[in-house]
Scaffold this active site. Structure first.
Site, PDB file in Angstrom:
ATOM      1  N   TYR A 261     -19.308  21.671   7.706  1.00 50.90           N
ATOM      2  CA  TYR A 261     -18.570  21.215   6.527  1.00 50.90           C
ATOM      3  C   TYR A 261     -17.154  20.733   6.837  1.00 50.90           C
ATOM      4  O   TYR A 261     -16.399  20.427   5.920  1.00 50.90           O
ATOM      5  CB  TYR A 261     -18.514  22.340   5.491  1.00 50.90           C
TER       6      TYR A 261
ATOM      7  N   LYS B 108     -27.921  31.479  14.384  1.00 52.42           N
ATOM      8  CA  LYS B 108     -29.046  30.725  14.961  1.00 52.42           C
ATOM      9  C   LYS B 108     -28.769  30.503  16.444  1.00 52.42           C
ATOM     10  O   LYS B 108     -28.935  29.406  16.993  1.00 52.42           O
ATOM     11  CB  LYS B 108     -29.218  29.400  14.219  1.00 52.42           C
TER      12      LYS B 108
ATOM     13  N   ASP C  53     -33.139  32.340   9.761  1.00 53.53           N
ATOM     14  CA  ASP C  53     -34.366  32.127   9.011  1.00 53.53           C
ATOM     15  C   ASP C  53     -35.086  33.449   8.744  1.00 53.53           C
ATOM     16  O   ASP C  53     -35.634  33.666   7.660  1.00 53.53           O
ATOM     17  CB  ASP C  53     -35.284  31.117   9.712  1.00 53.53           C
TER      18      ASP C  53
ATOM     19  N   ASP D 167     -23.454  29.045   2.730  1.00 58.06           N
ATOM     20  CA  ASP D 167     -23.616  28.275   1.500  1.00 58.06           C
ATOM     21  C   ASP D 167     -25.030  28.455   0.948  1.00 58.06           C
ATOM     22  O   ASP D 167     -25.232  28.672  -0.249  1.00 58.06           O
ATOM     23  CB  ASP D 167     -23.333  26.801   1.792  1.00 58.06           C
TER      24      ASP D 167
END
Length: 337
Positions: free
Chosen positions: A123, A175, A209, A233
């Site tokens: 972002y 991740k 995930d 987010d």
């Protein structure tokens, strides 16, 4: 002396829920003085600028803002004012609590606080098109910027939040199995800082995930979650969904020199001006603001009055299964106070 607060009603249903929130803050006796400003579409309408200088100057003076939802055009127009405010005031910590208030939901005993890094990652807005042949937009590239300093301050904030609020565990979402540098750095810093809190706060790291799946299966096992900007987010909306949606989802954006508290849902233009919007998210955000100011007693009273009113179910807005107007719902909360 009253605490000065920059008040940004926002767009769509923003002015309606902001008025309701101010009424509740007055009823609970919060000693606040408001400097009302505009941003977003209202800023463009009044000043030709979605983030007017007068609004920024006000926040620089007060170091504190309470903000309704702001509209961001999709696919064009001006960039998100919310993101711009976070960058301008270096509001690096986005704090999103999710507590099951509405009875009869899918889950019981959900009480999660998500701490999201607010200024880095994808972002940051470092992106561009790549020309191939005659196609000016043949490819697009975005850069995710993750710094050690940024990782340290957000992860330490999460642990300090856990200690201050009597929380038991911090879960770090990442991740690092695929994004070995950006997520890898975040994970490495998290493990290092976790050692400082060993014996006081439990720590675990979970691939993002898998974390999303576990949140849906067993949300009650989570306490404080800390993660990077994009992942945060997504997960912040996910945990809001666990407790009934964004209608009761407050948010706090905290930095060294300022704090902005907000309703994180959209502007709902389809019901703007109809006096039917649920002000709960902004009311809860105002309670976060009072906590930030050290006024925990009034913050707790607001949460309790809102919770009892909703669980009673007699005077609630239609999104909560009732027929009450915004004004009637607000008055019911005030009566509970």
């Amino acid at each position: 002396m009253p605490t000065k607060v920059t008040l940004i009603p926002g767009d769509g249903i923003g002015p309606s829920i902001t008025e309701a929130t101010v009424r509740i803050l007055a009823a609970v006796g919060a000693d606040l003085e408001y400097d009302e400003q505009v941003a977003g579409v209202a800023g463009v309408t009044k000043y030709g600028d979605p983030m007017p200088d007068c609004t920024l100057d006000s926040i620089k003076r007060t170091h504190l803002a309470l903000k309704g939802p702001l509209e961001t055009p999709v696919g064009g127009g001006f960039r998100s004012v919310n993101v711009a405010l976070r960058k301008t005031f270096d509001l690096y910590a986005n704090v999103r609590p999710a507590v099951d208030i509405v009875p009869g939901g899918r889950y019981d005993d959900v009480d999660i606080v998500l701490v999201r890094e607010n200024t880095e990652g994808l972002y940051v807005g470092i992106e561009h098109y790549i020309k191939i042949g005659d196609d000016q937009r043949a490819a697009a590239e975005s850069v995710a910027l993750v710094t050690r300093a940024g990782c340290e301050r957000i992860i330490r904030y999460a642990f300090e939040y856990a200690v201050t609020h009597g929380r038991k565990k911090v879960t770090l979402g990442h991740k690092a199995n695929i994004l070995k540098y950006t997520s890898g750095l975040f994970l490495d810093v998290g493990r290092m800082i976790a050692q400082e809190y060993a014996g006081r706060v439990e720590f675990e790291d979970v691939i993002i995930d898998a974390l999303a799946m576990k949140l849906v299966l067993n949300p009650e096992r989570f306490d404080v979650i800390v993660t990077t900007n994009l992942f945060g987010d997504i997960l912040s909306d996910l945990i809001s969904g666990l407790v009934g949606g964004l209608g009761l989802a407050p948010g706090a954006n905290i930095g060294v020199n300022g704090a902005i508290f907000e309703a994180v849902h959209g502007t709902a233009p389809d019901i703007a001006g109809k006096n039917v919007a649920n002000p709960g998210a902004l009311v809860l955000a105002s309670a976060l603001m009072l906590d930030h100011l050290g006024d925990h007693e009034r913050a707790t009273r607001i949460r309790q009055a809102l919770t009892v009113t909703i669980r009673e179910g007699k005077t609630v807005t239609r999104d909560l299964g009732g027929t009450a107007s915004t004004t009637e719902f607000t008055q019911a909360v005030i009566d509970r106070l």
